[in-house]
Design an enzyme around this catalytic site. Structure first.
Site, short mmCIF file in Angstrom:
data_model
loop_
_atom_site.label_atom_id
_atom_site.label_comp_id
_atom_site.label_asym_id
_atom_site.label_seq_id
_atom_site.Cartn_x
_atom_site.Cartn_y
_atom_site.Cartn_z
CD GLU A 883 -3.05 -0.20 0.02
OE1 GLU A 883 -3.30 1.03 -0.02
OE2 GLU A 883 -3.51 -0.99 -0.83
CB SER A 901 2.32 -4.61 -9.46
OG SER A 901 2.73 -3.25 -9.39
CG HIS A 902 -2.23 -3.65 -4.78
ND1 HIS A 902 -3.60 -3.65 -4.78
CD2 HIS A 902 -1.85 -2.84 -3.75
CE1 HIS A 902 -4.04 -2.89 -3.79
NE2 HIS A 902 -3.00 -2.39 -3.14
CB ILE A 903 2.28 -0.67 -5.56
CG1 ILE A 903 2.61 0.71 -4.97
CG2 ILE A 903 3.33 -1.10 -6.56
CD1 ILE A 903 3.90 0.75 -4.18
NE ARG A 906 -4.72 1.36 -3.01
CZ ARG A 906 -5.74 0.58 -3.35
NH1 ARG A 906 -6.45 0.86 -4.42
NH2 ARG A 906 -6.08 -0.47 -2.62
#
Length: 1297
Positions: A883, A901-903, A906
Site C-alpha cells: 500500500e 501490479s497492485h501498487i 493504486r
C-alpha cells in the site's frame, strides 16, 4: 592434421560416416560421427580402448549432453544439423588407441552393431602426410604466428617456438594433401591476419571474436546419490533400538558422527536426559570387542583426569588417568550395533576426551583424541534464544568460551575448529556459518593469533590439514553447503602433514646463512617463525622481497606491510616481537630475490589457501630436491590432470599480470570448467583441487579490478564478452546456481543475436541483465539474512569492533566475482537502455508533485506509516503488492514492479507519481536530498526534478484529495445456502468477480473458454462463526477486533489464526459436494478425508485474508468500514497454464484508449499478480490492428508457478472490490488446493520468446480477447486469463480502474 575416413551401412538404409582427424604434434584427436538418411536421432553408446585391453575406458573430455551409463559406457545423443545428425568427440588421452561404440534407438529400445560386434575406430597415430610439397618458409612463419596468437601470446622458449613452427608445417602439409594450393593457403592466412587486425582495432579489450558456449546444464548442483548400503542404520533408528534397553532419551540430539575404518562403519554420539539426569550414548554399528578409552578433561590444560566413580558405567576398569568401558551389543535385524551409556547425572563435568580400542588397534580422530563439550547438556542445546532460527546459539556460545584457549596459537584454534565443525555440521547450514564467522574474524585479524605459547610450524600445518580435510569431506557430501565451505577454506591455509610446515623452520636458516643476514630484523623474524608462524609471515616476506627489488628502499617495505594491515605496533605485539628494520648488503640482492621468492612459496603453501601459484604448484606437482643449495623446493606429485587443463593452468600462471584481461579470464574459465568434473569425483586430491578452484575464482576478481579502467572506453561487445566470462565464473562458484544457469543460457541467446543491434534485441538483452541483477540481489540477501545474525551475535561476544561486524557480509560479497559482475552490469546498462529507447526512467504513474524526500529500504515496512507532510519516498525495494502510505505523493525506486501490479494500479488511481529509475547517479543524487523539498515534473517520457522554492509545504488540498474519500458498503446477509452454482450468482450473493463470469457465459466466441465455477456466497463465514462449535473463536475474534479498532495492528495475525480454527458444519460440506458434482467438478472428499481437510483449510485462508495487513490498511485509508466487508469464495477448476496474462484494454501508462496493454508470464498468474520479483513480458497493440502487437518488455521473472495435477482454486470475492475510484482487487488472497511448484524458468528455448510467428499469434489472440470483452461491457476492462496448448481461458474480468 591427418585424416582417416570410415563408412558404414546401418540397418534401415541409414549411413554412418566417421572422420578421424589426428593431431600429429600433440594429443588431441577429433572423431566426427555423421549420420545421414536417418529419420530419428540415435544415441552413441561408446568408450575408449587402451592397447591389449577389451575393457572400455571413459574419457574425461566428453561432448555436451553426454551421460554416464552405469559406469560402463558413455551415451551421447546425436544432434540435428541440416539433413544430418552429428556427434564430435575430442580425445586427449595419448594412451587411447581406439574408440569402440554401438548405436541405440532409445524410442524403440533397439541397438545397432557392426556384423554383430561393436564398431571400432582406430585412432592411433599414423603419419600419412605428403612430404614432397615445397612450402615457402614465410608461409610457415605466418601460420606459426597465428597459432601463437590463438594461444594468447604465451612467453615461449626457443624450444616451444620450434614446436609451433613444426606444428604449423605439418598442418599446412595436411591441407596440401587435401588438394588446397599454395596460393589458396596464402590468401586464407592473409585474410585471417587482416580479420584479427581489424578486430583488434574495434575491440582492444575483446581478443576473442566469438563467445564460447558451454553446456551449462551440466553445472547444475544436485544432491549426490547415497552409495551407502541399505542395511546401514540411520541415527534415529539406532537411538530407538537403544532406548528399548535404557529408557527414553528426552531431548536426544546427535552431537558427533565419525566414519571409522570403512565407509559403512560409524561412531555416533547422542546427548539427552533420562529421568532428568544427563546421559551420553556412544553407538557403533560394528561387530567385535570394542572398548571406550576415556577421561575427563581439565579445562585449563587439556590434561586427562580419572572420572568420578559415580558416573563410571558397569563393565569398566579404572586406569591411572583414564577409564576403559566395554561396549554392549544390541540385537538388530539390520546389522551389528554396540553402545556405551554414561550417566553424568547432574555433575558439573565440562568436557571429556576419548579414543576407541578394537583389540588390535586404536581408533582416533584424524590422529587426535575425540573431544565433546558437556556443557551442551540440557537447555543449551538448540538454536538461538529469542532469535528463532537465525543462528546456532549453543555453538556461538561455546566458541566464545573456547576463544581464550584458541588464542594461544593457530594450532589450538584449528584443532578446536575441527572438533566444533564435526558437531556443527549436524545443525546444517547455520552451524557451518558459525564456523565461517569465527574463522573469518580470525583471518581479518580481529582475534588474537598467538599468546604465550610456543608451537612448531609443522604442528600448525598438521592442525590446518585436519581441518581442511574435514571441510573437503563436507564439500563432497553436502552440495547445499559447498558455498559456505568455499568461504571457510578461503579464510584458512591449506596446511599439510609431514615436512610441509617443518620447511618453514628449515628454509629460513638456509636463507639467512646463504645471504649473510643472521642478525637484526631477520633474526627477530626467525625467532617468530620458530615460535609461532602465522599468515602475517606471508606479508612480511612479500614486504622484504619488494624492498630488495626496489634496491633496499625501506619505505617500500613499510608500504607493503601497511597496505596489508601490518603496523609497527602489530610487529611489536608478537610473542617474539619484531622491532628492527631490515638491513642487507647490496651484493646480496640477487641471492635474496631468488631465496625470498622461493621462501614465499613455502609460506604460501601452508598459509595461503587461495594463492594461485601455491594452488597450481600443489596440483601440477614440482620435483622435490634435497640438496642444500636447492632446499627451497615445493611439494607436489604427478598431477594426473588432463594435458589441456595443465596447459590452461600454465597459461593462467604466465599471464596473471597481463593488462589485457580477456584471454586470461577465458583461460581461467576453461580451467574451472575442466576442473569441475574432476573435483567432484576425485578422492585423494580433492582438497588440492578445491583450493585450486578457489584460487582461480579469486583471480577473476583481481584481474577484473585491474581491467576496470579499460571498460570506460571499451566497446559494448567487449564488455558483453567479459560479462559472459564473469557470469559463468559466478555460476561455478554458487551452490544454488540454477538461476545463474538459465541466465547464462539466455545470455548466449542474446549474444548470438547481437548483430541485429536493434530495439527488440536491446529489450531482450536488458531483460537478461535485469534477471542477473535479481540473482545477485538474491545472493546478497541470502548472505545478509543467513550470515549477518551469527556475525552480530558472535562479534559482540568476542568483542570484535563494530565496524568489522557491520561490513562483514558486504566484504564477503566484495571478495568474490559477484561484485565484478555488478560493475559490468552498470557499464552495460546505459548502453542497452539507449538502444532500447528506455531512457533513465520508466514512468508507471505520471503526475507532477512536490514533497519532502525520505529514503527507505523496503516500502513494505512503511506502508502503515502516516506522513504529516507531502512526502516523496525513495525506496530501494518495492515488491508490487504494498500500500502507498498516507501523505506520500511519489514513490521512486530502482526496483522493477510490474506496471499492472497492485501498487501501480493504486498509484494511478490515487494520483501518486510512481516510477522506476535505472540511473544509479540520479538515485544517488535523490538520496542525497533527503529531508529537502523537491518538485518532480514529467517531461518527454522522463522525470525532471529540482529543489523546491517553497520549503514550507504541507498536506494541502491537492494532496488530501489524492487520498480516497469514504465508501459506503452494504453489509451482505446470509441467504440460507452454503453453496451456489454459476446461474445463482447475484449482487446479493457474490462479488463482482463471480458475477462477471456469469455475465460472460454464452457471450464469448467458442475459442475463448471460461473455467467451471461455483461459489460459497456472502454471509456463510459470519453464519459459521456464530455456530455453537465455534463460539470460543467468535468470542476471541470479537475481543481482538476491539483492540484492532483501537489501533493495535498486531491483532490482525491473531484474528487470522482464530479464523483458521473454525469447524465446518455438515450442511456446508453436503451442499458444497452437491454443487460441485452438478457442475461436473471433482469433489475433493472423493479422494479421502485428508483432501477435504485441505480444501476446508484453503477456504478458511480466503476468509482470513480479510485481516491481512495490506487489505486492512487500504480499507482504513479509503475510509471503508472494515466490519461491512463480506467475503464470498469463488471455486474454480485450475487450468494448468503454459502462460498467464493480465489485460488492460486502455493503456494504463499513456491513458490511450485506442491501445491495449497486456503482461504475460510463464505458468500460473500468481507470479504476475502476486508481486514475484522481476518483470513480466509486456506488449501493446492498437485495437484497429490486433495482428501487429509490439513487445515493450521481455520477461525477467525468475520463478514460474505450476500445478501438475488436476486441482481447484478458492478465490476471494468480496463486496469491497471494484468500487468506483477504489482499486480493491488483489487485496485478498486466492488459495489453490495444491501448493504450486516453484520452477526456475528457462527463457532461452521458450517459444513465446524465440519464435516470432508463435509470439505474434498468441499475443494477438490475447489482445483480441481484451477487445471482445471490452465491447461486451462497453468500458475499459481489467482481464485475467491463461493460455494452455494455444487455447485461451478467461478466469476473471472487472472494470479497469
Amino acid at each position: 592434421m591427418s585424416t582417416v575416413l570410415h563408412k558404414f551401412d546401418i540397418e534401415g538404409g541409414s549411413k554412418l560416416q566417421v572422420n578421424v582427424l589426428r593431431n600429429v604434434n600433440g594429443y588431441v584427436t577429433r572423431v566426427d560421427f555423421r549420420l545421414s538418411n536417418c529419420s530419428r536421432p540415435l544415441v552413441l553408446h561408446w568408450g575408449g580402448l587402451y592397447p591389449a585391453s577389451t575393457n572400455w575406458v571413459l574419457p574425461t573430455d566428453r561432448p555436451p549432453g553426454t551421460k554416464n551409463y552405469r559406469d560402463w559406457a558413455l551415451q551421447t545423443p546425436f544432434t540435428k544439423s541440416g539433413d544430418m545428425f552429428l556427434v564430435t568427440i575430442e580425445v586427449r588421452d595419448p594412451k587411447l588407441h581406439a574408440v569402440e561404440f554401438v548405436l541405440k534407438d532409445e524410442a524403440h529400445n533397439k541397438w545397432f552393431k557392426h556384423n554383430n560386434k561393436n564398431f571400432q575406430i582406430d585412432i592411433s597415430k599414423q603419419d600419412v602426410r605428403p612430404s614432397n610439397a615445397s612450402i615457402p618458409p614465410e608461409l610457415v612463419e605466418q601460420k606459426a604466428y597465428l597459432l601463437w596468437e590463438s594461444k594468447g601470446r604465451p612467453r615461449n622458449s626457443p624450444e616451444q617456438a620450434k614446436q609451433d613452427y613444426n606444428y604449423a608445417m605439418r598442418e599446412l602439409q595436411d591441407q596440401l594433401a587435401k588438394g588446397i594450393s599454395i596460393s589458396e593457403l596464402q590468401n586464407s592466412l592473409q585474410a585471417k591476419s587482416n580479420e584479427k587486425a581489424d578486430y583488434k582495432k574495434t575491440d582492444g579489450l575483446l581478443n576473442s571474436p566469438s563467445f564460447r558456449r558451454h553446456d551449462v546444464s551440466e553445472w547444475l548442483n544436485k544432491c549426490p546419490e547415497s552409495h551407502e548400503k541399505a542395511t546401514k542404520l540411520s541415527p534415529p533408528t539406532m537411538l530407538n533400538l537403544i532406548e528399548k534397553s535404557i529408557g527414553h532419551l528426552d531431548g536426544g540430539v546427535e552431537v558427533l558422527r565419525h566414519k571409522l575404518n570403512d565407509s559403512n562403519t560409524e561412531l555416533t554420539v547422542f546427548q539427552g536426559t533420562i529421568k532428568e539426569e544427563n546421559h551420553m550414548l556412544f553407538v557403533v554399528n560394528m561387530k567385535g570387542n570394542l572398548v571406550l578409552h576415556w577421561g575427563i578433561v581439565k579445562p585449563s590444560s587439556g590434561e586427562w583426569l580419572v572420572p568420578p566413580l559415580e558416573i563410571v558405567p558397569e563393565k569398566s576398569r579404572m586406569l591411572d588417568c583414564a577409564c576403559q568401558t566395554y561396549f554392549k551389543d544390541i540385537a538388530s535385524a539390520a546389522g551389528a550395533l554396540q553402545f556405551v551409556d554414561i550417566n553424568f547425572g547432574r555433575s558439573n563435568v565440562s568436557a571429556m576426551q576419548f579414543i576407541l580400542w578394537t583389540g588390535s588397534s586404536w581408533i582416533k580422530n584424524n590422529g587426535s583424541n575425540f573431544q565433546i563439550n558437556l556443557q551442551l547438556l540440557g537447555s543449551k542445546c538448540g538454536k538461538g534464544s529469542g532469535e528463532g532460527d537465525k543462528f546456532v546459539k549453543w555453538l556461538l556460545d561455546e566458541i566464545s568460551e573456547k576463544e581464550k584457549e584458541a588464542e594461544r596459537s593457530l594450532m589450538h584454534r584449528f584443532n578446536i575448529a575441527t572438533e566444533l565443525t564435526q558437531r556443527a555440521i549436524k545443525e546444517g547450514e547455520l552451524g557451518l556459518i558459525g564456523i565461517l564467522v569465527w574463522l573469518r574474524f580470525m583471518a581479518t585479524r580481529q582475534l588474537t593469533w598467538n599468546k604465550n605459547y610456543n608451537v612448531k610450524p609443522r604442528e600448525i600445518s598438521a592442525s590446518q590439514d585436519r581441518l581442511t580435510d574435514l571441510l573437503q569431506r563436507i564439500y563432497a557430501d553436502r552440495v547445499e553447503l559447498r558455498e559456505i565451505v568455499r568461504l571457510i577454506m578461503s579464510s584458512v591455509g591449506r596446511g599439510g602433514q609431514g615436512d610441509v610446515g617443518q620447511r618453514i623452520r628449515d628454509e629460513i636458516l638456509v636463507l639467512q646463512r646463504k645471504n649473510g643476514c643472521k642478525g637484526g630484523m631477520m633474526e627477530e623474524w626467525h625467532q617468530k617463525l620458530h615460535n609461532n608462524t602465522s599468515p602475517d609471515d606471508v606479508i612480511i616476506c612479500q614486504a622484504l622481497l619488494d624492498c630488495v627489488k626496489a634496491d633496499f628502499k625501506i619505505d617500500v617495505y613499510w608500504r607493503t606491510l601497511n597496505a596489508n594491515g601490518i603496523t609497527k605496533q602489530r610487529l611489536a605485539s608478537y610473542d617474539r616481537p619484531i622491532r628492527s628494520e631490515p638491513y642487507f648488503t647490496s651484493s646480496s640482492k640477487d641471492g635474496l630475490v631468488r631465496d625470498l621468492t622461493s621462501y614465499l612459496k613455502t609460506l604460501k603453501a601452508v598459509h595461503s589457501g587461495a594463492d594461485l601459484d601455491a594452488a597450481i604448484a600443489a596440483c601440477l606437482g614440482k620435483p622435490v630436491h634435497h640438496q642444500e643449495d636447492a632446499v627451497f623446493a615445493h611439494y607436489g606429485s604427478n598431477s594426473g590432470l588432463p594435458p589441456s587443463l595443465q596447459e590452461s593452468l600454465q597459461f593462467v600462471q604466465a599471464h596473471v599480470d597481463d593488462r589485457d584481461v580477456g584471454p586470461l579470464l577465458e583461460k581461467i574459465l576453461v580451467s574451472r570448467v575442466a576442473l569441475r568434473p574432476i573435483l567432484l569425483r576425485s578422492q585423494g586430491r580433492s582438497k588440492d583441487l578445491l583450493f585450486l578452484d578457489i584460487a582461480l575464482d579469486s583471480t577473476v576478481r583481481t584481474c577484473m579490478e585491474r581491467g576496470y579502467d579499460a571498460l570506460k572506453n571499451g566497446q559494448p561487445q567487449a564488455i558483453m564478452y567479459l560479462f559472459s566470462l564473469v557470469l559463468e565464473n559466478v555460476c561455478l562458484s554458487s551452490a544454488k546456481n540454477e538461476d545463474f544457469i538459465y541466465c547464462i543460457k539466455d545470455w548466449y541467446r542474446v549474444c548470438e543475436l547481437c548483430k541485429q543491434n536493434g530495439e527488440q534485441w536491446a529489450l531482450q538483452t536488458k531483460a537478461v541483465m535485469d534477471r542477473v541483477r535479481l540473482a545477485l540481489l538474491d545472493k546478497a540477501d541470502y548472505y545478509h539474512t543467513n550470515i549477518q545474525p551469527s556475525t552480530q551475535y558472535l562479534g559482540v561476544l568476542l568483542g570484535v569492533e563494530k565496524w568489522a561486524i557491520d561490513i562483514f557480509t558486504e566484504e564477503l560479497i566484495r571478495g568474490g566475482s559477484d561484485a565484478c559482475l555488478s560493475v559490468l552490469l552498470n557499464h552495460l546498462d546505459p548502453v542497452v537502455r539507449k538502444l532500447a529507447n528506455l531512457g533513465c526512467w520508466q514512468i508507471i504513474s505520471s503526475v507532477e508533485v512536490c514533497g519532502f524526500v525520505t529514503v527507505v529500504d523496503e516500502l513494505f515496512k512503511f506502508q502503515s506509516t502516516i506522513y504529516k507532510r507531502p512526502t516523496i519516498i525513495i525506496a530501494n525495494r518495492v515488491s508490487g503488492d504494498e500500500e502507498i502510505p498516507d501523505g506520500v505523493v511519489a514513490v521512486l525506486t530502482p526496483d522493477m514492479p510490474d506496471i499492472l501490479s497492485h501498487i501501480s494500479v493504486r498509484a494511478r488511481n490515487s494520483q501518486v507519481c510512481f516510477a522506476t529509475c535505472f540511473d544509479q547517479s540520479i538515485l544517488r543524487d535523490l538520496r542525497a536530498k533527503e529531508g529537502k523539498a523537491i518538485t518532480i515534473r514529467p517531461s518527454g517520457g522522463q522525470l525532471v526534478y529540482s529543489e523546491s522554492i517553497n520549503p514550507s509545504l504541507s498536506l494541502d488540498s491537492s494532496v488530501v484529495c489524492s487520498i480516497p474519500h469514504g465508501f459506503s458498503l452494504k453489509k451482505k446477509k446470509f441467504g440460507g445456502r452454503y453453496a451456489i452454482s454459476l446461474d445463482e450468482f447475484t449482487i446479493e450473493t457474490v462479488g463482482a468477480k463471480s458475477r462477471n463470469l456469469r455475465y460472460l457465459k454464452g457471450k464469448l466466441p467458442p475459442w475463448v473458454h471460461v473455467p467451471t465455477s461455483i461459489a460459497i456466497p456472502f454471509g456463510v463465514f459470519e453464519t459459521i462463526l456464530m455456530l455453537v462449535e465455534n463460539k470460543d473463536e467468535a468470542k476471541r475474534i470479537s475481543s481482538l477486533s476491539r483492540c484492532l479498532d483501537a489501533g493495535d495492528l498486531s491483532k490482525l495475525r491473531e484474528i487470522q489464526k482464530c479464523v483458521l480454527q473454525l469447524k465446518a458444519p455438515a450442511q456446508l460440506i453436503n451442499e458444497l459436494k452437491n454443487k460441485m458434482k452438478l457442475a461436473n467438478m471433482s469433489w475433493p472428499g472423493d479422494e479421502g478425508e485428508k483432501r477435504w481437510k485441505e480444501s476446508w483449510e484453503a477456504i478458511k485462508k480466503v476468509w482470513a485474508s480479510k485481516w491481512n495487513e495490506r487489505a486492512y490498511i487500504s480499507s482504513r485509508k479509503a475510509k471503508v468500514n472494515h466490519q461491512d466487508i463480506c467475503m464470498a469464495v469463488l471455486i474454480q477448476e485450475i487450468v494448468c497454464a503454459d502462460y498467464a496474462f493480465v489485460i488492460h484494454t486502455k493503456n494504463p501508462s499513456s491513458g490511450d484508449s485506442s491501445e491495449i496493454y497486456a503482461e504475460v508470464v510463464k505458468g500460473l498468474g500468481e507470479s504476475l499478480v502476486g508481486a514475484y520479483p522481476g518483470r513480466a513480458m509486456s506488449f501493446v497493440t492498437k485495437k484497429s490492428n490486433l495482428k501487429a502487437p509490439k513487445v515493450t518488455g521481455y520477461p525477467s521473472k525468475q520463478i514460474g508457478l505450476y500445478i501438475k495435477r488436476k486441482s481447484i482454486i478458492f478465490r476471494s470475492d468480496s463486496n469491497g472490490e471494484d468500487l468506483e475510484g477504489y482499486a480493491g482487487a488483489g487485496l485478498y488472497d486466492s488459495v489453490p488446493l495444491d501448493r504450486e511448484d516453484k520452477v526456475v524458468l528457462d527463457y532461452s528455448t521458450d517459444k513465446l520468446i524465440v519464435d516470432r510467428s508463435y509470439q505474434s499469434s498468441i499475443l494477438s489472440k490475447i489482445a483480441e480477447v481484451g477487445k471482445i470483452i471490452e465491447s461486451l461491457y462497453g468500458s475499459a476492462q481489467d482481464i485475467e486469463g491463461v493460455v494452455k496448448d494455444g487455447q485461451i481461458y478467461v478466469v476473471q474480468a472487472r472494470p479497469q480502474v
